[in-house]
Motif scaffolding. Structure first.
Motif, PDB file in Angstrom:
ATOM      1  N   VAL A  85      27.996  45.042  37.906  1.00 62.38           N
ATOM      2  CA  VAL A  85      26.752  44.394  38.348  1.00 62.38           C
ATOM      3  C   VAL A  85      25.911  43.991  37.145  1.00 62.38           C
ATOM      4  CG1 VAL A  85      24.607  44.739  39.622  1.00 62.38           C
ATOM      5  CG2 VAL A  85      26.755  45.616  40.551  1.00 62.38           C
ATOM      6  N   ILE A  86      25.823  44.889  36.154  1.00 63.16           N
ATOM      7  CA  ILE A  86      25.019  44.592  34.961  1.00 63.16           C
ATOM      8  C   ILE A  86      25.579  43.385  34.214  1.00 63.16           C
ATOM      9  CG2 ILE A  86      24.368  45.460  32.678  1.00 63.16           C
ATOM     10  CD1 ILE A  86      24.160  48.238  33.911  1.00 63.16           C
ATOM     11  N   CYS A  87      26.893  43.347  34.034  1.00 61.59           N
ATOM     12  CA  CYS A  87      27.507  42.229  33.304  1.00 61.59           C
ATOM     13  C   CYS A  87      27.278  40.901  34.023  1.00 61.59           C
ATOM     14  CB  CYS A  87      28.998  42.476  33.133  1.00 61.59           C
ATOM     15  SG  CYS A  87      29.402  43.756  31.932  1.00 61.59           S
ATOM     16  N   ARG A  88      27.369  40.910  35.341  1.00 59.75           N
ATOM     17  CA  ARG A  88      27.153  39.675  36.095  1.00 59.75           C
ATOM     18  C   ARG A  88      25.692  39.246  36.051  1.00 59.75           C
ATOM     19  NH1 ARG A  88      31.136  37.998  39.633  1.00 59.75           N
ATOM     20  NH2 ARG A  88      32.943  39.376  39.874  1.00 59.75           N
ATOM     21  N   ALA A  89      24.774  40.207  36.243  1.00 62.68           N
ATOM     22  CA  ALA A  89      23.352  39.861  36.331  1.00 62.68           C
ATOM     23  C   ALA A  89      22.729  39.574  34.975  1.00 62.68           C
ATOM     24  CB  ALA A  89      22.597  40.990  37.020  1.00 62.68           C
ATOM     25  N   ALA A  90      23.073  40.367  33.974  1.00 60.40           N
ATOM     26  CA  ALA A  90      22.406  40.245  32.675  1.00 60.40           C
ATOM     27  C   ALA A  90      23.056  39.218  31.760  1.00 60.40           C
ATOM     28  CB  ALA A  90      22.381  41.607  31.982  1.00 60.40           C
ATOM     29  N   PHE A  91      24.395  39.134  31.800  1.00 55.41           N
ATOM     30  CA  PHE A  91      25.100  38.282  30.845  1.00 55.41           C
ATOM     31  C   PHE A  91      25.802  37.098  31.499  1.00 55.41           C
ATOM     32  CE2 PHE A  91      25.373  42.701  29.168  1.00 55.41           C
ATOM     33  CZ  PHE A  91      24.448  42.545  28.150  1.00 55.41           C
ATOM     34  N   GLY A  92      25.792  37.017  32.824  1.00 56.99           N
ATOM     35  CA  GLY A  92      26.509  35.937  33.488  1.00 56.99           C
ATOM     36  C   GLY A  92      27.993  36.034  33.284  1.00 56.99           C
ATOM     37  N   SER A  93      28.482  37.250  33.063  1.00 59.58           N
ATOM     38  CA  SER A  93      29.897  37.453  32.766  1.00 59.58           C
ATOM     39  C   SER A  93      30.659  37.760  34.042  1.00 59.58           C
ATOM     40  CB  SER A  93      30.072  38.608  31.779  1.00 59.58           C
ATOM     41  OG  SER A  93      31.426  38.908  31.600  1.00 59.58           O
ATOM     42  N   ASP A  94      31.848  37.182  34.182  1.00 60.84           N
ATOM     43  CA  ASP A  94      32.687  37.451  35.346  1.00 60.84           C
ATOM     44  C   ASP A  94      33.830  38.399  34.983  1.00 60.84           C
ATOM     45  OD1 ASP A  94      34.088  35.796  33.715  1.00 60.84           O
ATOM     46  OD2 ASP A  94      34.637  34.323  35.253  1.00 60.84           O
ATOM     47  N   ILE A  95      33.609  39.230  33.989  1.00 61.00           N
ATOM     48  CA  ILE A  95      34.613  40.187  33.576  1.00 61.00           C
ATOM     49  C   ILE A  95      34.951  41.113  34.749  1.00 61.00           C
ATOM     50  CG2 ILE A  95      32.877  41.786  32.691  1.00 61.00           C
ATOM     51  CD1 ILE A  95      34.890  42.582  30.529  1.00 61.00           C
ATOM     52  N   ASP A  96      36.240  41.317  34.986  1.00 59.46           N
ATOM     53  CA  ASP A  96      36.695  42.070  36.158  1.00 59.46           C
ATOM     54  C   ASP A  96      36.808  43.549  35.795  1.00 59.46           C
ATOM     55  OD1 ASP A  96      37.651  42.796  38.589  1.00 59.46           O
ATOM     56  OD2 ASP A  96      39.648  41.983  38.311  1.00 59.46           O
ATOM     57  N   ILE A  97      35.680  44.209  35.688  1.00 60.70           N
ATOM     58  CA  ILE A  97      35.688  45.612  35.285  1.00 60.70           C
ATOM     59  C   ILE A  97      36.277  46.496  36.372  1.00 60.70           C
ATOM     60  CG2 ILE A  97      34.202  47.578  34.789  1.00 60.70           C
ATOM     61  CD1 ILE A  97      32.421  45.767  33.194  1.00 60.70           C
ATOM     62  N   GLN A  98      35.903  46.253  37.606  1.00 62.49           N
ATOM     63  CA  GLN A  98      36.417  47.090  38.685  1.00 62.49           C
ATOM     64  C   GLN A  98      37.894  46.851  38.942  1.00 62.49           C
ATOM     65  OE1 GLN A  98      34.024  48.684  41.962  1.00 62.49           O
ATOM     66  NE2 GLN A  98      32.988  46.700  41.898  1.00 62.49           N
ATOM     67  N   GLY A  99      38.294  45.571  38.860  1.00 63.60           N
ATOM     68  CA  GLY A  99      39.700  45.271  39.120  1.00 63.60           C
ATOM     69  C   GLY A  99      40.620  45.749  38.022  1.00 63.60           C
ATOM     70  N   GLY A 100      40.073  45.826  36.802  1.00 69.33           N
ATOM     71  CA  GLY A 100      40.885  46.376  35.725  1.00 69.33           C
ATOM     72  C   GLY A 100      41.345  45.382  34.705  1.00 69.33           C
ATOM     73  N   ASN A 101      40.987  44.076  34.850  1.00 70.69           N
ATOM     74  CA  ASN A 101      41.362  43.128  33.809  1.00 70.69           C
ATOM     75  C   ASN A 101      40.353  41.994  33.760  1.00 70.69           C
ATOM     76  OD1 ASN A 101      42.353  40.904  35.681  1.00 70.69           O
ATOM     77  ND2 ASN A 101      43.709  42.589  36.276  1.00 70.69           N
ATOM     78  N   THR A 102      40.363  41.272  32.663  1.00 75.40           N
ATOM     79  CA  THR A 102      39.450  40.166  32.449  1.00 75.40           C
ATOM     80  C   THR A 102      40.129  38.867  32.838  1.00 75.40           C
ATOM     81  OG1 THR A 102      38.588  41.416  30.593  1.00 75.40           O
ATOM     82  CG2 THR A 102      37.933  39.122  30.722  1.00 75.40           C
ATOM     83  N   SER A 103      39.369  37.911  33.333  1.00 76.97           N
ATOM     84  CA  SER A 103      39.931  36.645  33.764  1.00 76.97           C
ATOM     85  C   SER A 103      40.739  36.011  32.648  1.00 76.97           C
ATOM     86  CB  SER A 103      38.800  35.700  34.183  1.00 76.97           C
ATOM     87  OG  SER A 103      38.035  36.281  35.208  1.00 76.97           O
ATOM     88  N   GLY A 104      42.008  35.733  32.957  1.00 78.30           N
ATOM     89  CA  GLY A 104      42.856  35.076  31.987  1.00 78.30           C
ATOM     90  C   GLY A 104      43.380  35.970  30.905  1.00 78.30           C
ATOM     91  N   SER A 105      43.189  37.262  30.965  1.00 75.25           N
ATOM     92  CA  SER A 105      43.627  38.165  29.908  1.00 75.25           C
ATOM     93  C   SER A 105      44.767  39.016  30.412  1.00 75.25           C
ATOM     94  CB  SER A 105      42.467  39.041  29.442  1.00 75.25           C
ATOM     95  OG  SER A 105      42.108  39.946  30.450  1.00 75.25           O
ATOM     96  N   SER A 106      45.184  39.969  29.608  1.00 74.06           N
ATOM     97  CA  SER A 106      46.276  40.851  29.981  1.00 74.06           C
ATOM     98  C   SER A 106      45.830  41.810  31.066  1.00 74.06           C
ATOM     99  CB  SER A 106      46.739  41.646  28.747  1.00 74.06           C
ATOM    100  OG  SER A 106      45.705  42.485  28.322  1.00 74.06           O
ATOM    101  N   ASP A 107      46.774  42.637  31.529  1.00 69.35           N
ATOM    102  CA  ASP A 107      46.477  43.579  32.600  1.00 69.35           C
ATOM    103  C   ASP A 107      45.791  44.839  32.101  1.00 69.35           C
ATOM    104  OD1 ASP A 107      49.573  42.767  34.271  1.00 69.35           O
ATOM    105  OD2 ASP A 107      47.584  41.884  34.481  1.00 69.35           O
TER     106      ASP A 107
END
Length: 278
Positions: A196-218
Motif C-alpha cells: 500500500v505504501i509503495c503504491r500510494a507514496a511512490f506510484g510503484s506497482d511493485i508486486d510485493i505481495q505476489g512475490g515478484n516485480t513486474s517484468g522481473s524474475s520470480d
C-alpha cells in the motif's frame, strides 16, 4: 629507634587501611547506592501509581515476563486485565501504555509530550527522523509538511490501493487454508502494508505481495523480509535498554539491515525516475 620504627609501621598500616576503605567505598558502597537510587527507589515510589503487572524483579522489571516474539501478546493481555491505561517496567524505566484514542490524541497532539530516549533510540535506526522519533521542536513542522500531502485525492487513492492489496491478501489466506499451508502472519501483514505504501507514496506497482516485480524474475523483493527483520531487531533492542549505552555497537545488525532497506528503496526510486524519463 625501635619506637620510630613502630610509629612508621603504624603509619603504614593506617595508610593501607585507608586505601582498603576507599576501595570498599568504590567497589561496594557507591554501586549499591546507585543501584538503589536508579533501580529500586523508582519502583517503590511509582510501582502502584497506575494499574499494571506485578514487578518481577527490581533489576529487570517486567522483562522476565515478556517472551521474545510475543511482546504484542503481553501488551494485549495486560490491556484486557488492567484497562486502557497501564504501566510496566523495563529495567529501570517505567513505560506507560495509553490505548484510549482520546488519551492518545491528548498525549501526541494536544500536549505533544517528549518521547523517551528508550523509545527513540530503539526506533531511530529504522525510522530516522520521522514523526514517531523526531523531537518536540520539529514535530509540528514535519506534521504540517506531511499534512499538505494527505489531501482528499490521496485518501481516495489510498482507499483504492488498500482495497486492491486487501483482495490479494485475502486470496493468499484462502489459498493457504485450502492447501493447509502455514504463513508467517507478521510477514504477510508487513508485505500488505508495504505494498500500500509503495503504491500510494511512490506510484510503484511493485508486486510485493505476489512475490515478484513486474517484468522481473520470480525472486521475491527483499523489502518485506528486511523490514520484518528490522522491526523484530528494534523490539529486541528496546527490550534490552543496556544495549543503548553501546550506541551502534549495541545494534550493529539492526543498522546493517536498515542500510539494506535504504539501498533497496534508492534502487526502486531510481527505477521510477528512469521510467518517467522514458
Amino acid at each position: 629507634m625501635s619506637a620510630l620504627g613502630a610509629a612508621a609501621g603504624s603509619a603504614g598500616g593506617g595508610g593501607w587501611m585507608a586505601a582498603a576503605e576507599f576501595a570498599l567505598l568504590l567497589v561496594v558502597v557507591i554501586p549499591t547506592l546507585l543501584y538503589l537510587v536508579v533501580f529500586v527507589a523508582p519502583k517503590l515510589r511509582l510501582g502502584n501509581a497506575l494499574p499494571g503487572p506485578k514487578i518481577a524483579s527490581y533489576t529487570y522489571g517486567n522483562l522476565p515476563q515478556i517472551k521474545i516474539g510475543k511482546f504484542h501478546r503481553n501488551l494485549c493481555q495486560w490491556r484486557d486485565k488492567y484497562g486502557k491505561t497501564f504501566q510496566f517496567w523495563m529495567m529501570h524505566r517505567r513505560t506507560v501504555v495509553v490505548t484510549d484514542l482520546a488519551d492518545v490524541r491528548f498525549v501526541t497532539v494536544t500536549k505533544n509530550f517528549p518521547k523517551s530516549d528508550l523509545f527513540t533510540s530503539a526506533l531511530e535506526p529504522l525510522l530516522r527522523t520521522g514523526l514517531l522519533t523526531v523531537g518536540k521542536e520539529n514535530h509540528s513542522v514535519q506534521r504540517r509538511a506531511i499534512a499538505s500531502r494527505f489531501n482528499k485525492d490521496l485518501l481516495l487513492q489510498l482507499h483504492s490501493h488498500v482495497a486492491t492489496e486487501l483482495r490479494a491478501l485475502v486470496a493468499k489466506f484462502d489459498a493457504a487454508a485450502e492447501s493447509n499451508a502455514i504463513l508467517d502472519f507478521d510477514l504477510e501483514i508487513t508485505k500488505f502494508t508495504l505494498s500500500v505504501i509503495c503504491r500510494a507514496a511512490f506510484g510503484s506497482d511493485i508486486d510485493i505481495q505476489g512475490g515478484n516485480t513486474s517484468g522481473s524474475s520470480d525472486a521475491p523483493p527483499p523489502l518485506p523480509r528486511l523490514v520484518d527483520k528490522a522491526l523484530r531487531l528494534s523490539a529486541f533492542h528496546m527490550a534490552r535498554p543496556y544495549l543503548h549505552w553501546l550506541g551502534k555497537y549495541g545494534a550493529r545488525q539492526l543498522y546493517e539491515t536498515v542500510e539494506e532497506i535504504q539501498s533497496f528503496c534508492e534502487r526502486m526510486l531510481d527505477a521510477r525516475r528512469n521510467e518517467s524519463e522514458e
